[in-house]
Design a protein around this motif. Structure first.
Motif, PDB file in Angstrom:
ATOM      1  N   ALA A 177       3.004  11.401   6.089  1.00 26.59           N
ATOM      2  CA  ALA A 177       2.418  12.787   5.463  1.00 26.59           C
ATOM      3  C   ALA A 177       3.165  13.740   4.944  1.00 26.59           C
ATOM      4  CB  ALA A 177       0.970  13.136   5.940  1.00 26.59           C
ATOM      5  N   ARG A 178       4.879  13.629   5.423  1.00 24.82           N
ATOM      6  CA  ARG A 178       5.932  14.949   5.506  1.00 24.82           C
ATOM      7  C   ARG A 178       6.278  14.223   4.591  1.00 24.82           C
ATOM      8  NH1 ARG A 178       4.771  15.355  10.901  1.00 24.82           N
ATOM      9  NH2 ARG A 178       7.019  14.346  11.021  1.00 24.82           N
ATOM     10  N   CYS A 179       7.331  12.592   4.538  1.00 28.39           N
ATOM     11  CA  CYS A 179       8.033  11.461   3.251  1.00 28.39           C
ATOM     12  C   CYS A 179       7.755  11.768   1.959  1.00 28.39           C
ATOM     13  CB  CYS A 179       8.176  10.148   3.920  1.00 28.39           C
ATOM     14  SG  CYS A 179       9.173   9.220   3.737  1.00 28.39           S
ATOM     15  N   GLN A 180       8.946  11.987   1.167  1.00 32.12           N
ATOM     16  CA  GLN A 180       9.259  11.741   0.075  1.00 32.12           C
ATOM     17  C   GLN A 180       8.361  10.604  -0.651  1.00 32.12           C
ATOM     18  OE1 GLN A 180      13.644  12.336  -1.418  1.00 32.12           O
ATOM     19  NE2 GLN A 180      12.790  11.300  -3.328  1.00 32.12           N
TER      20      GLN A 180
ATOM     21  N   PHE B 114       6.340   8.565   0.292  1.00 34.26           N
ATOM     22  CA  PHE B 114       4.271   8.727   0.625  1.00 34.26           C
ATOM     23  C   PHE B 114       3.578   9.221  -0.788  1.00 34.26           C
ATOM     24  CE2 PHE B 114       0.439  10.463   2.713  1.00 34.26           C
ATOM     25  CZ  PHE B 114      -0.010   8.835   3.111  1.00 34.26           C
ATOM     26  N   THR B 115       2.585   8.618  -1.151  1.00 36.89           N
ATOM     27  CA  THR B 115       2.260   8.694  -2.201  1.00 36.89           C
ATOM     28  C   THR B 115       1.143   9.242  -2.311  1.00 36.89           C
ATOM     29  OG1 THR B 115       0.952   5.633  -2.796  1.00 36.89           O
ATOM     30  CG2 THR B 115       3.328   6.059  -3.623  1.00 36.89           C
ATOM     31  N   HIS B 116       0.391   9.407  -1.340  1.00 36.26           N
ATOM     32  CA  HIS B 116      -1.461   9.468  -0.926  1.00 36.26           C
ATOM     33  C   HIS B 116      -2.087   8.824  -1.543  1.00 36.26           C
ATOM     34  CE1 HIS B 116       0.283  13.234   0.857  1.00 36.26           C
ATOM     35  NE2 HIS B 116       1.285  13.494   0.045  1.00 36.26           N
ATOM     36  N   SER B 117      -1.875   7.741  -1.681  1.00 32.86           N
ATOM     37  CA  SER B 117      -2.887   6.794  -2.878  1.00 32.86           C
ATOM     38  C   SER B 117      -3.411   5.183  -1.426  1.00 32.86           C
ATOM     39  CB  SER B 117      -1.966   5.958  -3.590  1.00 32.86           C
ATOM     40  OG  SER B 117      -2.606   4.514  -3.856  1.00 32.86           O
ATOM     41  N   TYR B 118      -4.813   5.093  -1.432  1.00 33.49           N
ATOM     42  CA  TYR B 118      -5.322   4.068  -0.664  1.00 33.49           C
ATOM     43  C   TYR B 118      -4.580   3.132  -0.976  1.00 33.49           C
ATOM     44  CZ  TYR B 118      -8.704   1.291   1.278  1.00 33.49           C
ATOM     45  OH  TYR B 118      -9.337   0.969   1.938  1.00 33.49           O
ATOM     46  N   TYR B 119      -3.917   2.501  -2.283  1.00 29.35           N
ATOM     47  CA  TYR B 119      -3.399   1.283  -2.696  1.00 29.35           C
ATOM     48  C   TYR B 119      -2.271   0.954  -1.963  1.00 29.35           C
ATOM     49  CZ  TYR B 119      -8.315   1.043  -5.112  1.00 29.35           C
ATOM     50  OH  TYR B 119      -9.527   1.299  -5.220  1.00 29.35           O
ATOM     51  N   LEU B 120      -1.245   1.692  -2.588  1.00 20.00           N
ATOM     52  CA  LEU B 120       0.096   2.373  -1.571  1.00 20.00           C
ATOM     53  C   LEU B 120      -0.031   3.443  -1.065  1.00 20.00           C
ATOM     54  CD1 LEU B 120       2.543   0.418  -2.057  1.00 20.00           C
ATOM     55  CD2 LEU B 120       2.767   1.522  -3.720  1.00 20.00           C
TER      56      LEU B 120
ATOM     57  N   THR C  81       5.712   3.833  -0.769  1.00 25.04           N
ATOM     58  CA  THR C  81       6.682   2.539  -1.849  1.00 25.04           C
ATOM     59  C   THR C  81       7.941   2.030  -0.476  1.00 25.04           C
ATOM     60  OG1 THR C  81       8.251   4.159  -2.126  1.00 25.04           O
ATOM     61  CG2 THR C  81       6.730   4.228  -3.764  1.00 25.04           C
ATOM     62  N   VAL C  82       7.746   2.151  -0.081  1.00 23.59           N
ATOM     63  CA  VAL C  82       9.317   1.213   1.035  1.00 23.59           C
ATOM     64  C   VAL C  82       8.828   0.183   1.546  1.00 23.59           C
ATOM     65  CG1 VAL C  82      10.941   1.661   1.950  1.00 23.59           C
ATOM     66  CG2 VAL C  82      10.923   3.433   0.408  1.00 23.59           C
ATOM     67  N   HIS C  83       7.746   1.244   2.690  1.00 24.06           N
ATOM     68  CA  HIS C  83       7.268   0.237   3.870  1.00 24.06           C
ATOM     69  C   HIS C  83       5.332   0.104   3.801  1.00 24.06           C
ATOM     70  CE1 HIS C  83      11.054  -0.341   5.771  1.00 24.06           C
ATOM     71  NE2 HIS C  83      11.193   1.196   5.781  1.00 24.06           N
ATOM     72  N   PRO C  84       4.785  -0.361   2.816  1.00 22.47           N
ATOM     73  CA  PRO C  84       3.867  -0.272   2.463  1.00 22.47           C
ATOM     74  C   PRO C  84       2.288  -0.512   3.858  1.00 22.47           C
ATOM     75  CG  PRO C  84       4.898  -1.564   1.288  1.00 22.47           C
ATOM     76  CD  PRO C  84       5.730  -0.960   1.861  1.00 22.47           C
ATOM     77  N   SER C  85       3.478  -1.650   4.384  1.00 25.88           N
ATOM     78  CA  SER C  85       2.139  -2.318   5.503  1.00 25.88           C
ATOM     79  C   SER C  85       2.352  -1.128   6.841  1.00 25.88           C
ATOM     80  CB  SER C  85       2.798  -3.649   5.730  1.00 25.88           C
ATOM     81  OG  SER C  85       4.066  -3.494   6.461  1.00 25.88           O
ATOM     82  N   LYS C  86       3.915  -0.285   7.049  1.00 29.54           N
ATOM     83  CA  LYS C  86       3.844   0.235   8.405  1.00 29.54           C
ATOM     84  C   LYS C  86       3.462   1.647   7.766  1.00 29.54           C
ATOM     85  CE  LYS C  86       7.861  -2.126  10.162  1.00 29.54           C
ATOM     86  NZ  LYS C  86       9.527  -2.119  10.082  1.00 29.54           N
ATOM     87  N   ALA C  87       2.870   1.804   6.995  1.00 37.88           N
ATOM     88  CA  ALA C  87       2.239   3.609   6.333  1.00 37.88           C
ATOM     89  C   ALA C  87       1.372   4.051   7.316  1.00 37.88           C
ATOM     90  CB  ALA C  87       2.121   3.342   5.299  1.00 37.88           C
TER      91      ALA C  87
ATOM     92  N   SER D 135       6.119  17.608  -9.339  1.00 39.25           N
ATOM     93  CA  SER D 135       6.414  15.592  -8.997  1.00 39.25           C
ATOM     94  C   SER D 135       5.735  15.399  -7.838  1.00 39.25           C
ATOM     95  CB  SER D 135       8.203  16.208  -8.884  1.00 39.25           C
ATOM     96  OG  SER D 135       8.388  17.278  -8.188  1.00 39.25           O
ATOM     97  N   SER D 136       5.459  16.095  -6.796  1.00 40.17           N
ATOM     98  CA  SER D 136       5.014  15.415  -6.110  1.00 40.17           C
ATOM     99  C   SER D 136       2.948  14.930  -5.965  1.00 40.17           C
ATOM    100  CB  SER D 136       5.251  16.868  -4.805  1.00 40.17           C
ATOM    101  OG  SER D 136       4.036  17.915  -4.435  1.00 40.17           O
ATOM    102  N   LEU D 137       2.973  15.479  -6.860  1.00 39.47           N
ATOM    103  CA  LEU D 137       1.463  14.874  -7.421  1.00 39.47           C
ATOM    104  C   LEU D 137       1.424  13.395  -7.540  1.00 39.47           C
ATOM    105  CD1 LEU D 137      -0.133  17.818  -9.072  1.00 39.47           C
ATOM    106  CD2 LEU D 137      -0.752  17.229  -6.808  1.00 39.47           C
ATOM    107  N   VAL D 138       0.228  12.562  -7.343  1.00 41.73           N
ATOM    108  CA  VAL D 138       0.591  11.104  -7.774  1.00 41.73           C
ATOM    109  C   VAL D 138       0.006  11.325  -9.279  1.00 41.73           C
ATOM    110  CG1 VAL D 138      -0.973   8.594  -7.525  1.00 41.73           C
ATOM    111  CG2 VAL D 138      -0.155  10.407  -5.353  1.00 41.73           C
ATOM    112  N   PRO D 139       0.630  10.239  -9.917  1.00 45.66           N
ATOM    113  CA  PRO D 139      -0.146  10.291 -11.420  1.00 45.66           C
ATOM    114  C   PRO D 139      -0.596   9.739 -11.916  1.00 45.66           C
ATOM    115  CG  PRO D 139       2.101   8.858 -10.870  1.00 45.66           C
ATOM    116  CD  PRO D 139       1.321   9.242  -9.726  1.00 45.66           C
ATOM    117  N   SER D 140      -1.795   9.375 -11.288  1.00 46.66           N
ATOM    118  CA  SER D 140      -2.748   9.379 -11.592  1.00 46.66           C
ATOM    119  C   SER D 140      -3.825  10.668 -10.660  1.00 46.66           C
ATOM    120  CB  SER D 140      -4.336   8.341 -10.082  1.00 46.66           C
ATOM    121  OG  SER D 140      -4.114   8.286  -8.975  1.00 46.66           O
ATOM    122  N   GLN D 141      -3.208  11.415  -9.780  1.00 49.93           N
ATOM    123  CA  GLN D 141      -3.859  12.644  -9.286  1.00 49.93           C
ATOM    124  C   GLN D 141      -3.680  13.287 -11.053  1.00 49.93           C
ATOM    125  OE1 GLN D 141      -1.778  14.069  -5.960  1.00 49.93           O
ATOM    126  NE2 GLN D 141      -3.956  12.999  -5.043  1.00 49.93           N
TER     127      GLN D 141
END
Length: 119
Positions: free
Chosen positions: A55-58, A60-66, A69-75, A96-102
């Protein structure tokens, strides 16, 4: 004969009272010990889960689907503890920290509210 049974019953009563007394205290101690073990395991598990840095990582996308972006299966899993690609977010309150969809949803909402005010 009945007098002998009365004597025998009276002599075994202190033993059964003592046995039940110790059995009751043993049961109470077991309940407290098992409750303490459950609480200790819960606290240990919570402490381990609080070590997940996602949650504190650059990345991290805050998206349920992805989620990452670097390790999606380990997030957001225990595998993410000690992630070598972790980069802390410098300012979590920037746009810039907001998800584009948000961001798009926020723009749509504000444009709708402006258009309804003009009417």
């Amino acid at each position: 004969m009945s007098h002998l049974m009365v004597l025998q019953t009276n002599s075994s009563q202190p033993i059964s009272v003592t046995f039940c007394f110790f059995l009751a205290w043993l049961l109470i101690l077991l309940i407290f010990w098992s409750t303490w073990a459950v609480v200790k395991d819960t606290v240990d598990q919570a402490a381990q889960l609080h070590q997940i840095p996602c949650a504190r990582c650059q990345f991290f996308t805050h998206s349920y689907y992805l989620k990452c972006t670097v390790h999606p299966s380990k997030a957001l899993s225990e595998e993410a503890i000690g992630c070598p690609d972790f980069q802390a977010v410098t300012n979590p309150y920037t746009a810039s920290s907001l998800v584009p969809s948000q961001t798009a949803h926020w723009r749509q909402k504000t444009s709708r509210s402006k258009s309804t005010r003009r009417v």
